[in-house]
Write an enzyme that holds these catalytic residues in place. Structure first.
Site, PDB file in Angstrom:
ATOM      1  N   ALA A   1       0.370  -0.910   0.226  1.00 37.93           N
ATOM      2  CA  ALA A   1       0.311   0.064   0.019  1.00 37.93           C
ATOM      3  C   ALA A   1       0.786   1.076   0.144  1.00 37.93           C
ATOM      4  O   ALA A   1       1.952   1.237   0.360  1.00 37.93           O
ATOM      5  CB  ALA A   1      -0.858   0.278   1.506  1.00 37.93           C
TER       6      ALA A   1
ATOM      7  N   GLY B   1       1.082  -5.096   0.657  1.00 37.20           N
ATOM      8  CA  GLY B   1      -0.716  -5.587   0.496  1.00 37.20           C
ATOM      9  C   GLY B   1      -0.514  -5.688  -1.624  1.00 37.20           C
ATOM     10  O   GLY B   1      -1.104  -6.789  -1.783  1.00 37.20           O
TER      11      GLY B   1
ATOM     12  N   GLU C   1      -0.148  -9.278  -0.767  1.00 39.54           N
ATOM     13  CA  GLU C   1      -1.482  -9.543  -0.699  1.00 39.54           C
ATOM     14  C   GLU C   1      -2.356  -9.384  -1.783  1.00 39.54           C
ATOM     15  O   GLU C   1      -4.151 -10.140  -2.054  1.00 39.54           O
ATOM     16  CB  GLU C   1      -2.236  -8.794   0.391  1.00 39.54           C
ATOM     17  CG  GLU C   1      -1.676  -9.318   2.086  1.00 39.54           C
ATOM     18  CD  GLU C   1      -1.435  -8.000   3.041  1.00 39.54           C
ATOM     19  OE1 GLU C   1      -1.213  -6.302   2.801  1.00 39.54           O
ATOM     20  OE2 GLU C   1      -2.424  -8.074   3.692  1.00 39.54           O
TER      21      GLU C   1
ATOM     22  N   GLU D   1       4.632  -4.958   7.390  1.00 41.23           N
ATOM     23  CA  GLU D   1       3.627  -3.868   7.383  1.00 41.23           C
ATOM     24  C   GLU D   1       4.499  -4.128   9.182  1.00 41.23           C
ATOM     25  O   GLU D   1       4.022  -2.472  10.035  1.00 41.23           O
ATOM     26  CB  GLU D   1       2.045  -4.582   7.393  1.00 41.23           C
ATOM     27  CG  GLU D   1       1.522  -3.975   6.701  1.00 41.23           C
ATOM     28  CD  GLU D   1       1.711  -5.607   5.762  1.00 41.23           C
ATOM     29  OE1 GLU D   1       2.423  -6.751   6.026  1.00 41.23           O
ATOM     30  OE2 GLU D   1       0.991  -5.713   4.692  1.00 41.23           O
TER      31      GLU D   1
HETATM   32  N1  CAA Z   1       4.707   3.197  -0.470  1.00 37.82           N
HETATM   33  C1  CAA Z   1       5.493   4.262  -1.308  1.00 37.82           C
HETATM   34  N2  CAA Z   1       6.142   4.795  -1.972  1.00 37.82           N
HETATM   35  C2  CAA Z   1       6.687   3.340  -1.789  1.00 37.82           C
HETATM   36  C3  CAA Z   1       6.702   2.277  -1.124  1.00 37.82           C
HETATM   37  C4  CAA Z   1       5.327   2.204  -0.838  1.00 37.82           C
HETATM   38  N3  CAA Z   1       5.056   0.548   0.113  1.00 37.82           N
HETATM   39  N4  CAA Z   1       7.241   1.177  -0.978  1.00 37.82           N
HETATM   40  C5  CAA Z   1       8.052   2.038  -2.443  1.00 37.82           C
HETATM   41  N5  CAA Z   1       8.566   3.362  -2.446  1.00 37.82           N
HETATM   42  C6  CAA Z   1       8.708   4.466  -3.209  1.00 37.82           C
HETATM   43  C7  CAA Z   1      10.024   4.652  -2.621  1.00 37.82           C
HETATM   44  O1  CAA Z   1       9.540   5.626  -0.701  1.00 37.82           O
HETATM   45  C8  CAA Z   1      10.790   5.723  -3.548  1.00 37.82           C
HETATM   46  O2  CAA Z   1      10.553   6.532  -3.966  1.00 37.82           O
HETATM   47  P1  CAA Z   1      11.642   8.084  -4.114  1.00 37.82           P
HETATM   48  O3  CAA Z   1      12.631   7.199  -4.999  1.00 37.82           O
HETATM   49  O4  CAA Z   1      10.566   9.372  -4.216  1.00 37.82           O
HETATM   50  O5  CAA Z   1      12.339   7.875  -2.390  1.00 37.82           O
HETATM   51  C9  CAA Z   1      11.026   4.178  -4.382  1.00 37.82           C
HETATM   52  O6  CAA Z   1       9.804   3.714  -4.064  1.00 37.82           O
HETATM   53  C10 CAA Z   1      12.165   3.926  -5.030  1.00 37.82           C
HETATM   54  O7  CAA Z   1      12.060   2.874  -3.416  1.00 37.82           O
HETATM   55  P2  CAA Z   1      13.297   2.845  -2.460  1.00 37.82           P
HETATM   56  O8  CAA Z   1      14.401   3.671  -3.045  1.00 37.82           O
HETATM   57  O9  CAA Z   1      12.848   2.204  -1.198  1.00 37.82           O
HETATM   58  O10 CAA Z   1      14.091   1.445  -3.250  1.00 37.82           O
HETATM   59  P3  CAA Z   1      15.123   0.111  -3.274  1.00 37.82           P
HETATM   60  O11 CAA Z   1      15.247  -0.762  -4.084  1.00 37.82           O
HETATM   61  O12 CAA Z   1      16.426   0.695  -1.938  1.00 37.82           O
HETATM   62  O13 CAA Z   1      13.939  -0.915  -1.948  1.00 37.82           O
HETATM   63  C11 CAA Z   1      12.183  -1.616  -1.268  1.00 37.82           C
HETATM   64  C12 CAA Z   1      12.917  -1.865  -2.056  1.00 37.82           C
HETATM   65  C13 CAA Z   1      12.637  -2.473   0.122  1.00 37.82           C
HETATM   66  C14 CAA Z   1      10.753  -2.909  -1.317  1.00 37.82           C
HETATM   67  C15 CAA Z   1      11.659  -0.829  -0.130  1.00 37.82           C
HETATM   68  O14 CAA Z   1      10.912   0.066  -0.854  1.00 37.82           O
HETATM   69  C16 CAA Z   1      10.407  -0.854   0.685  1.00 37.82           C
HETATM   70  O15 CAA Z   1      10.936  -1.243   1.791  1.00 37.82           O
HETATM   71  N6  CAA Z   1       9.371  -0.138   0.386  1.00 37.82           N
HETATM   72  C17 CAA Z   1       8.205  -0.496   1.743  1.00 37.82           C
HETATM   73  C18 CAA Z   1       7.861  -1.381   1.710  1.00 37.82           C
HETATM   74  C19 CAA Z   1       6.268  -1.791   2.877  1.00 37.82           C
HETATM   75  O16 CAA Z   1       6.890  -1.617   4.219  1.00 37.82           O
HETATM   76  N7  CAA Z   1       5.485  -2.080   1.975  1.00 37.82           N
HETATM   77  C20 CAA Z   1       4.235  -2.437   2.438  1.00 37.82           C
HETATM   78  C21 CAA Z   1       3.500  -1.244   2.591  1.00 37.82           C
HETATM   79  S1  CAA Z   1       2.024  -1.496   4.260  1.00 37.82           S
HETATM   80  C22 CAA Z   1       1.085  -1.820   3.236  1.00 37.82           C
HETATM   81  O17 CAA Z   1       0.580  -2.444   2.489  1.00 37.82           O
HETATM   82  C23 CAA Z   1      -0.509  -2.264   4.597  1.00 37.82           C
HETATM   83  C24 CAA Z   1      -1.171  -3.468   3.482  1.00 37.82           C
HETATM   84  O18 CAA Z   1      -0.863  -4.825   4.310  1.00 37.82           O
HETATM   85  C25 CAA Z   1      -2.006  -2.856   2.761  1.00 37.82           C
END
Ligand code: CAA
Length: 259
Positions: A66, A109, A112, A132
């Site tokens: 998400a 998400g 999921e 999460e």
């Molecule tokens: N939401 C918003 N933006 C996101 C995102 C997310 N879930 N995941 C990645 N991005 C964005 C980053 O902020 C970044 O944007 P900027 O360039 O503007 O800074 C861009 O995508 C590229 O990401 P990274 O620079 O972080 O890329 P990376 O290769 O270094 O890392 C990753 C990749 C490990 C996937 C890392 O991006 C990450 O940990 N993302 C979040 C994963 C996460 O926590 N997901 C769960 C979300 S909560 C949820 O999903 C609730 C539910 O159950 C429905």
């Protein structure tokens, strides 16, 4: 041509391909993106020429979850009143089979969403996880429910409570979450191939099969078995049953007409 902002759609024969296309955010599932996915799924579900759907992302990310930036300032009352993420469940109303073709990250998400589909194929570098807990929350779209059924309690607990312990493609396959692992560049073709095969069958029988397998997670065995027999019996009212069995008896390939 579609007017979508965050997804791409195309058809390949009787197969619809929906591609998540928000590369700057690793396909993070913002509200508008999910509205578009639901819209595309509904249109393809209603399209008689389509028999199955493939949902994919990019080579780096199926979807990184998400959209954290979009939801970070949400408060409880609003999320509850507006049933935040409630519309994600609409994908379960799609009657046609959906194959998730997962390359790269399927996190939160994203994992999921893949699990909301009917079949998951993975590219060799796919990663499945539920991080999460690292954000002070829990999964909100099936991560505590569907994941358990797919990988078992202990592994699901590790992933959901620890926020790490991500599954590689081969691990996901050995646990049953994923049914096929292929090189990344062959993933979409492989998923489309399976989808085409499904789309060549009689749609009523395919849709009943999907509905019943999903029902097996919802109802007691005796009820599921009764539903199955009733649907099985109902299919003898279709022209495609006559065609399928007639073709077998005549030693030829069936030509289903969805009647
Ligand atoms: N939401 C918003 N933006 C996101 C995102 C997310 N879930 N995941 C990645 N991005 C964005 C980053 O902020 C970044 O944007 P900027 O360039 O503007 O800074 C861009 O995508 C590229 O990401 P990274 O620079 O972080 O890329 P990376 O290769 O270094 O890392 C990753 C990749 C490990 C996937 C890392 O991006 C990450 O940990 N993302 C979040 C994963 C996460 O926590 N997901 C769960 C979300 S909560 C949820 O999903 C609730 C539910 O159950 C429905």
């Amino acid at each position: 041509a579609s007017t979508y902002q965050h997804i791409l759609t195309e058809t390949r024969g009787k197969v619809a391909l929906v591609t998540l296309n928000r590369p700057k955010a690793l396909n993070a599932l913002c509200n508008d993106l999910f509205v578009e996915v639901n819209d595309a799924m509904k249109n393809f579900d209603d399209d008689e020429n389509i028999g199955a759907i493939v949902l994919t992302g990019s080579e780096k990310a199926f979807a990184a979850g998400a959209d954290i930036k979009e939801m970070k300032d949400n408060n409880f009352v609003d999320t509850y009143k507006k049933d935040f993420l409630g519309h994600w469940a609409k994908i379960s109303d799609v009657k046609k089979p959906i194959i998730a073709a997962v390359n790269g990250y399927a996190l939160g998400g994203g994992c999921e969403l893949a699990m909301s589909c009917d079949i998951i194929y993975a590219g060799e570098k796919a990663v499945f996880g539920q991080p999460e807990i690292n954000l002070g929350i829990i999964p909100g779209a099936g991560g505590t429910q569907r994941l358990v059924r797919a990988v078992g309690k202990s592994r699901a607990m590790e992933m959901v409570l620890g926020g790490g312990a991500n599954l590689t493609a081969t691990e996901a396959q050995s646990l049953g979450l994923v049914s096929k692992v292929v090189p990344a560049d062959q993933l979409i073709d492989e998923a489309v191939k399976t989808a085409s095969k499904i789309a060549s069958k009689s749609q009523a029988s395919v849709q009943m099969g999907k509905e019943l397998i999903n029902k097996s997670f919802e109802v007691p065995l005796s009820a599921g078995l009764r539903w199955e027999r009733a649907y099985f019996q109902a299919l003898f009212g279709t022209a495609d049953q006559k065609e399928g069995m007639g073709a077998f008896a005549e030693k030829r390939k069936p030509n289903f007409t969805n009647n």
